[in-house]
Motif scaffolding. Structure first.
Motif, PDB file in Angstrom:
ATOM      1  N   TYR A 298      27.905 -33.524  41.952  1.00  0.00           N
ATOM      2  CA  TYR A 298      28.842 -32.509  41.482  1.00  0.00           C
ATOM      3  C   TYR A 298      28.177 -31.548  40.491  1.00  0.00           C
ATOM      4  O   TYR A 298      28.470 -30.346  40.480  1.00  0.00           O
ATOM      5  CB  TYR A 298      30.072 -33.159  40.849  1.00  0.00           C
ATOM      6  N   ALA A 300      25.004 -30.640  40.480  1.00  0.00           N
ATOM      7  CA  ALA A 300      24.161 -29.724  41.256  1.00  0.00           C
ATOM      8  C   ALA A 300      25.026 -28.670  41.949  1.00  0.00           C
ATOM      9  O   ALA A 300      24.671 -27.478  41.978  1.00  0.00           O
ATOM     10  CB  ALA A 300      23.347 -30.509  42.269  1.00  0.00           C
ATOM     11  N   ARG A 301      26.144 -29.085  42.497  1.00  0.00           N
ATOM     12  CA  ARG A 301      27.054 -28.132  43.143  1.00  0.00           C
ATOM     13  C   ARG A 301      27.600 -27.123  42.122  1.00  0.00           C
ATOM     14  O   ARG A 301      27.699 -25.929  42.415  1.00  0.00           O
ATOM     15  CB  ARG A 301      28.212 -28.878  43.799  1.00  0.00           C
ATOM     16  N   ARG A 302      27.958 -27.633  40.963  1.00  0.00           N
ATOM     17  CA  ARG A 302      28.450 -26.745  39.903  1.00  0.00           C
ATOM     18  C   ARG A 302      27.433 -25.655  39.598  1.00  0.00           C
ATOM     19  O   ARG A 302      27.776 -24.471  39.484  1.00  0.00           O
ATOM     20  CB  ARG A 302      28.743 -27.562  38.635  1.00  0.00           C
ATOM     21  N   ASP A 303      26.181 -26.053  39.449  1.00  0.00           N
ATOM     22  CA  ASP A 303      25.148 -25.095  39.087  1.00  0.00           C
ATOM     23  C   ASP A 303      24.931 -24.067  40.194  1.00  0.00           C
ATOM     24  O   ASP A 303      24.744 -22.872  39.925  1.00  0.00           O
ATOM     25  CB  ASP A 303      23.841 -25.825  38.776  1.00  0.00           C
ATOM     26  N   VAL A 304      24.971 -24.505  41.449  1.00  0.00           N
ATOM     27  CA  VAL A 304      24.840 -23.576  42.569  1.00  0.00           C
ATOM     28  C   VAL A 304      25.977 -22.559  42.540  1.00  0.00           C
ATOM     29  O   VAL A 304      25.764 -21.343  42.727  1.00  0.00           O
ATOM     30  CB  VAL A 304      24.828 -24.342  43.911  1.00  0.00           C
ATOM     31  N   ILE A 371      34.640 -27.908  43.796  1.00  0.00           N
ATOM     32  CA  ILE A 371      33.293 -28.048  44.350  1.00  0.00           C
ATOM     33  C   ILE A 371      33.250 -29.248  45.301  1.00  0.00           C
ATOM     34  O   ILE A 371      32.520 -30.218  45.102  1.00  0.00           O
ATOM     35  CB  ILE A 371      32.227 -28.137  43.234  1.00  0.00           C
ATOM     36  N   ASN A 374      29.466 -29.228  50.398  1.00  0.00           N
ATOM     37  CA  ASN A 374      28.065 -29.463  50.059  1.00  0.00           C
ATOM     38  C   ASN A 374      27.403 -28.172  49.565  1.00  0.00           C
ATOM     39  O   ASN A 374      27.983 -27.079  49.662  1.00  0.00           O
ATOM     40  CB  ASN A 374      27.311 -30.074  51.234  1.00  0.00           C
ATOM     41  N   GLU A 375      26.179 -28.305  49.051  1.00  0.00           N
ATOM     42  CA  GLU A 375      25.509 -27.153  48.447  1.00  0.00           C
ATOM     43  C   GLU A 375      25.308 -26.015  49.436  1.00  0.00           C
ATOM     44  O   GLU A 375      25.431 -24.835  49.079  1.00  0.00           O
ATOM     45  CB  GLU A 375      24.166 -27.586  47.850  1.00  0.00           C
ATOM     46  N   GLN A 376      24.998 -26.348  50.675  1.00  0.00           N
ATOM     47  CA  GLN A 376      24.791 -25.308  51.691  1.00  0.00           C
ATOM     48  C   GLN A 376      26.066 -24.498  51.892  1.00  0.00           C
ATOM     49  O   GLN A 376      26.032 -23.258  51.964  1.00  0.00           O
ATOM     50  CB  GLN A 376      24.341 -25.944  52.999  1.00  0.00           C
ATOM     51  N   ILE A 378      28.551 -24.204  49.748  1.00  0.00           N
ATOM     52  CA  ILE A 378      28.844 -23.456  48.528  1.00  0.00           C
ATOM     53  C   ILE A 378      27.990 -22.186  48.470  1.00  0.00           C
ATOM     54  O   ILE A 378      28.469 -21.117  48.079  1.00  0.00           O
ATOM     55  CB  ILE A 378      28.628 -24.338  47.287  1.00  0.00           C
ATOM     56  N   ARG A 379      26.727 -22.284  48.877  1.00  0.00           N
ATOM     57  CA  ARG A 379      25.882 -21.088  48.934  1.00  0.00           C
ATOM     58  C   ARG A 379      26.453 -20.073  49.923  1.00  0.00           C
ATOM     59  O   ARG A 379      26.432 -18.858  49.670  1.00  0.00           O
ATOM     60  CB  ARG A 379      24.453 -21.474  49.318  1.00  0.00           C
TER      61      ARG A 379
END
Length: 410
Positions: A298, A300-304, A371, A374-376, A378-379
């Motif tokens: 979470y 890492a997702r927040r930062d993205v 969030i 996943n990070e992808q 979110i990007r």
């Protein structure tokens, strides 16, 4: 006959319904909607917990009615958690109960302790069940507007001074859904002292106790000496172990409040399915490295999200806890409000968020971003929002026209 039932009349139209309907329509049309609206974890629970659930199923006894209060082993596991995490002693027989998620526990406690007209103090903005659970029970809600910890105590003192009758209870939720605000133990010490002085119950929702990103874990109100005289606290496995659909939560604390909740629940349910309770016991008693892994995901997702939106021209505060970002909408959109902003974001960026007004009147001007992708993804959401921001003036004018037409058609 009356067109509406008494309790239904006290419930306003569900604020999120319009956005949810738009989301469903878009998906039915084949659009790829990135859903950052509902706080619905996308992660898989710990493997040993799922294994325990499966291993328990063949036993014929577990398919019978369970215990409304929760099986003894699970209540003991909750108490062990409180001891190792907060150094708080909880009596599993008189100070703990298993609930069908913290939401159900809060709503049923409201039914247990509230008489029509009782005044309940609730922060605003806040998670809807914190006030609507009591509204359904017949209470009158007095909202406490957002502010610093010091301002909160001033608002609390003013609310009690001007409330007739005297407030029955105060609801707290830290780390907060939706604002992600956190408080320290000193804050709880002030609240406990105040509540004991004025004879007010305190109901603390600690559902996000383990989703934090600073070095200091969020405290429990039960850590304060004397808190159990007036306080009960709700926790949940939904976010900590990604077990939202399992519907397992807890209440712990004041014996009188736990007894009241136990009595009401004994009339309403037979408890959660026993294999789920056994697996929940394994979650609390087993290895806890999963929590660290989830927290890191979470974060890492927040930062993205935060860094990506900053680069896209939308600066939002970085949350210190929870799986949410509480984001002030871009300045130019404040004239049309967060609902219109959320609808346009869904329509033209294919990103779903929750309009802040759904959490109370003081949530206007914000959206809550979960969030839970996943990070992808979110990007991708950030790229879509950046494209949306580049045409913001065009979409804003469309919203102005929508609102104008709505006013003319009233």
């Amino acid at each position: 006959m009356e067109s509406e039932f008494y309790r239904i009349k006290r419930l306003p139209p569900y604020v999120f319904a319009e956005v949810n309907a738009m989301k469903a329509k878009a998906r039915a049309a084949g659009e790829d909607i990135i859903d950052l609206g509902m706080g619905n974890p996308d992660l898989v629970p710990p493997q040993h917990v799922m294994d325990k659930l499966v291993a328990t199923l063949p036993d014929p006894k577990v398919h019978r009615y369970s215990a409304s209060k929760g099986i003894p082993g699970l209540r003991k596991a909750l108490c062990a958690y409180y001891k190792r995490r907060f150094n708080v002693d909880i009596d599993p027989d008189n100070e703990a109960i298993v609930t069908l998620g913290s939401k159900e526990g809060l709503a049923n406690l409201a039914q247990a302790i509230t008489a029509p007209g009782d005044v309940i103090l609730v922060p605003n903005p806040t998670y809807p069940i914190h006030h609507f659970g009591f509204i359904i029970a017949g209470a009158t809600i007095r909202h406490l507007p957002p502010g610093t910890q010091e301002n909160f105590m001033e608002s609390l003192e003013q609310a009690v001074r001007h409330s007739v009758p005297k407030p029955l209870a105060l609801v707290l939720n830290y780390p907060s859904n939706p604002t992600a605000e956190v408080v320290d133990l000193e804050f709880y010490e002030k609240v406990v002292a105040f509540a004991r002085k004025h004879g007010i119950w305190v109901l603390s929702d600690l559902a996000y106790s383990e989703i934090y990103f600073d070095d200091t874990p969020p405290p429990s109100i039960l850590e304060v000496e004397g808190a159990k005289d007036i306080a009960v606290e709700f926790t949940s496995l939904s976010k900590t172990y990604s077990m939202a659909g399992w519907r397992i939560g807890f209440a712990a604390g004041n014996e009188k409040l736990i007894s009241a909740l136990t009595r009401v629940k004994s009339y309403l349910d037979y408890g959660a399915f026993t294999p789920i309770q056994v697996a929940a016991t394994a979650a609390l008693n087993g290895p806890q490295d999963y929590i660290d892994e989830v927290r890191a995901i979470y974060k890492a997702r927040r930062d993205v999200l935060v860094q990506g939106l900053e680069a896209a021209g939308w600066s939002i505060p970085s949350p210190r806890a929870t799986m949410f970002a509480w984001a002030p909408i871009p300045e130019e959109w404040k004239e049309v409000g967060c609902m219109e902003f959320a609808k346009q974001l869904l329509t033209y960026a294919q990103v779903a968020v929750s309009p802040g007004i759904g959490f109370g009147e003081y949530g206007e001007g914000y959206v809550r971003i979960a969030i839970v992708e996943n990070e992808q993804r979110i990007r991708q959401a950030v790229r879509n929002i950046k494209r949306f921001m580049s045409k913001s003036d065009e979409y804003l004018e469309e919203s102005r026209q929508h609102l104008k037409n709505r006013e003319e058609n009233k």
